[in-house]
Design an enzyme around this catalytic site. Structure first.
Site, PDB file in Angstrom:
ATOM      1  CE1 TYR A   1      -6.840   3.641  23.351  1.00 19.73           C
ATOM      2  CE2 TYR A   1      -7.100   3.594  20.980  1.00 19.73           C
ATOM      3  CZ  TYR A   1      -6.386   3.969  22.090  1.00 19.73           C
ATOM      4  OH  TYR A   1      -5.224   4.665  21.945  1.00 19.73           O
TER       5      TYR A   1
ATOM      6  NE  ARG B   1       4.158  -1.899   0.997  1.00 23.23           N
ATOM      7  CZ  ARG B   1       3.804  -2.539  -0.132  1.00 23.23           C
ATOM      8  NH1 ARG B   1       2.708  -3.235  -0.192  1.00 23.23           N
ATOM      9  NH2 ARG B   1       4.566  -2.427  -1.201  1.00 23.23           N
TER      10      ARG B   1
ATOM     11  CE  LYS C   1      -2.040   1.071  24.751  1.00 20.61           C
ATOM     12  NZ  LYS C   1      -3.415   1.075  24.237  1.00 20.61           N
TER      13      LYS C   1
ATOM     14  CG  ASP D   1      -9.283  -3.679  21.614  1.00 20.87           C
ATOM     15  OD1 ASP D   1      -8.404  -4.265  22.283  1.00 20.87           O
ATOM     16  OD2 ASP D   1      -9.170  -2.499  21.238  1.00 20.87           O
TER      17      ASP D   1
HETATM   18  C1  LIG Z   1      -4.092   1.514  23.112  1.00 20.65           C
HETATM   19  C2  LIG Z   1      -5.283   0.781  22.667  1.00 20.65           C
HETATM   20  C3  LIG Z   1      -5.604   0.655  21.315  1.00 20.65           C
HETATM   21  C4  LIG Z   1      -4.788   1.317  20.226  1.00 20.65           C
HETATM   22  O1  LIG Z   1      -3.507   0.825  20.166  1.00 20.65           O
HETATM   23  P1  LIG Z   1      -2.244   1.688  19.602  1.00 20.65           P
HETATM   24  O2  LIG Z   1      -1.144   0.699  19.744  1.00 20.65           O
HETATM   25  O3  LIG Z   1      -2.126   2.891  20.457  1.00 20.65           O
HETATM   26  O4  LIG Z   1      -2.562   2.030  18.189  1.00 20.65           O
HETATM   27  C5  LIG Z   1      -6.730  -0.082  20.969  1.00 20.65           C
HETATM   28  N1  LIG Z   1      -7.505  -0.644  21.910  1.00 20.65           N
HETATM   29  C6  LIG Z   1      -7.248  -0.540  23.229  1.00 20.65           C
HETATM   30  C7  LIG Z   1      -8.157  -1.173  24.210  1.00 20.65           C
HETATM   31  C8  LIG Z   1      -6.129   0.179  23.664  1.00 20.65           C
HETATM   32  O5  LIG Z   1      -5.885   0.294  24.973  1.00 20.65           O
END
Ligand SMILES: *Cc1c(COP(=O)(O)O)cnc(C)c1O
Length: 388
Positions: free
Chosen positions: A102, A48, A199, A174
């Site tokens: 998102y 952690r 992703k 992001d």
């Molecule tokens: C999936 C996604 C998230 C969130 O990610 P998790 O791993 O599901 O918590 C944030 N931003 C974008 C653009 C995403 O596609």
């Protein structure tokens, strides 16, 4: 391996390995310990604290890919997003973000920020005027997401970073949809890069993880909060993520290439009304994407003719999986109106150009001819059904 001059595939393959000094194996050994010595050590390690051998090693790979000094990996993309935002936004501070975000990030802002006394303003679109008019005296952060979901609109990163610097504001992106293969926002002066590593970094639809890359100074501020919130990633998943990232460039480039061919095919299809893919000249942000991205991603959206039933179309697919999430090696498809945008009213969806016939496609690494033939089979099957 160190050196800032390495090619991107070399970084993915070699940077941030845990050296196997004991057996000289070719890949990183996995240290699963949640308990480490505290005497006679330089660092007190604990999962952690984000500082186990495997966590620290993988952070080096991610930092170098994002051309940053440092990085942290989290248990999910949302752990990365929420920890990073809360690390810089305190009571009385204000953040500017686009409304098209998102869903998880949007919900985090509207459901949680009032509890912390954090103010926010959403921009309708992505232009300089729209961001600029929302900036207030207490604005501390501008947060962007580009390409956007699902219409793949592009935000000008150089514009955002210049605007923010004029006002002493921190910028966050992001960068999930582009991945570091297609876009390195640090080149344009963006301060903090955030990823859902679930992703493209993970890429096989089998792990949940998040990442943040930034300067050492910024990462220290994020870490101070992160160790208290506790959103670290288990070492087993860290190890899987490291393995996945070795092939990230190969995967993403194959997905870019398939997406380009697929977008061109869809654009000519008589039963397709519109295709949203920044590689296409018809996309409103094509020139901007060309300037700021090195590839156009494997994500695209298209609208099927309103005479076709979307549910029937998805059921008629044999290989392409209708499913949530994105960026795996397999092609997946979903209806935003039925999933990510289901909670909006029909009018609001219409205002945002999310029609019932809109489909978001995450292009996989299959042969593009097979993807096309699956789609064509579904088009033929449902168009016949409509005629009966
Ligand atoms: C999936 C996604 C998230 C969130 O990610 P998790 O791993 O599901 O918590 C944030 N931003 C974008 C653009 C995403 O596609």
């Amino acid at each position: 391996m160190k050196s800032g001059k390495l090619g991107i595939n070399t970084i993915c393959t070699h940077v941030g390995e845990v050296e196997d000094k004991q057996f000289k194996g070719a890949v990183s050994p996995l240290y699963m310990s949640s308990s480490y010595a505290y005497e006679d050590v330089d660092v007190k390690r604990y999962p952690r604290y984000f500082n186990t051998p495997n966590q620290e090693a993988l952070c080096k790979k991610i930092a170098m890919l994002e051309k940053s000094e440092s990085a942290l990996i989290f248990g999910s993309g949302m752990a990365a997003v929420s920890t990073t935002m809360l690390a810089f936004l305190h009571k009385g501070d204000h953040v500017v973000l686009p409304q098209t975000l998102y869903g998880g990030t949007y919900n985090f802002v509207v459901e949680e920020f009032h509890k912390f006394g954090i103010e926010y303003s959403f921009t309708e679109g992505f232009s300089e005027a729209e961001f600029s008019e929302k900036i207030k005296k207490n604005t501390k952060v501008i947060f962007v997401e580009t390409p956007s979901n699902p219409l793949m609109r592009i935000t000008d990163l150089e514009m955002i970073s210049k605007l923010a610097k004029q006002h002493g504001i921190i910028t966050m992106i992001d960068n999930t949809f582009a991945s570091p293969v297609n876009q390195t926002p640090a080149d344009f002066g963006i301060d903090i890069m955030i990823h859902s590593a679930t992703k493209y970094m993970g890429g096989h639809s089998d792990i949940l993880a998040g990442a943040v890359a930034a300067s050492e100074e910024h990462i220290k501020i994020i870490w101070n909060l992160a160790k208290n919130l506790g959103g670290s990633l288990s070492d087993y998943t860290v190890w899987l993520l490291e393995r996945s990232m070795k092939t990230m460039v190969l995967r993403v480039k194959a997905q870019n290439k398939n997406a380009k061919k697929l977008a061109r095919w869809l654009e000519k299809h008589p039963l397709v009304e519109k295709v949203y893919y920044p590689r296409l000249k018809s996309h409103p942000d094509h020139e901007l994407a060309k300037r700021q991205m090195s590839g156009y991603t494997g994500m695209l959206s298209f609208e099927i003719n309103e005479s076709l039933n979307v549910g029937d179309f998805l059921k008629a697919l044999k290989m392409i999986k209708p499913s949530m999430s994105l960026a795996g090696v397999e092609s997946t498809i979903l209806s935003p109106a039925k999933t990510s945008h289901a909670l909006l009213s029909a009018e609001e969806r219409k205002r945002q150009n999310i029609s019932d016939g809109l489909l978001r496609f995450s292009v996989g690494i299959e042969e593009v001819e097979d993807i096309i033939s699956d789609l064509e089979g579904a088009f033929q099957k449902v168009s016949k059904m409509e005629k009966i």
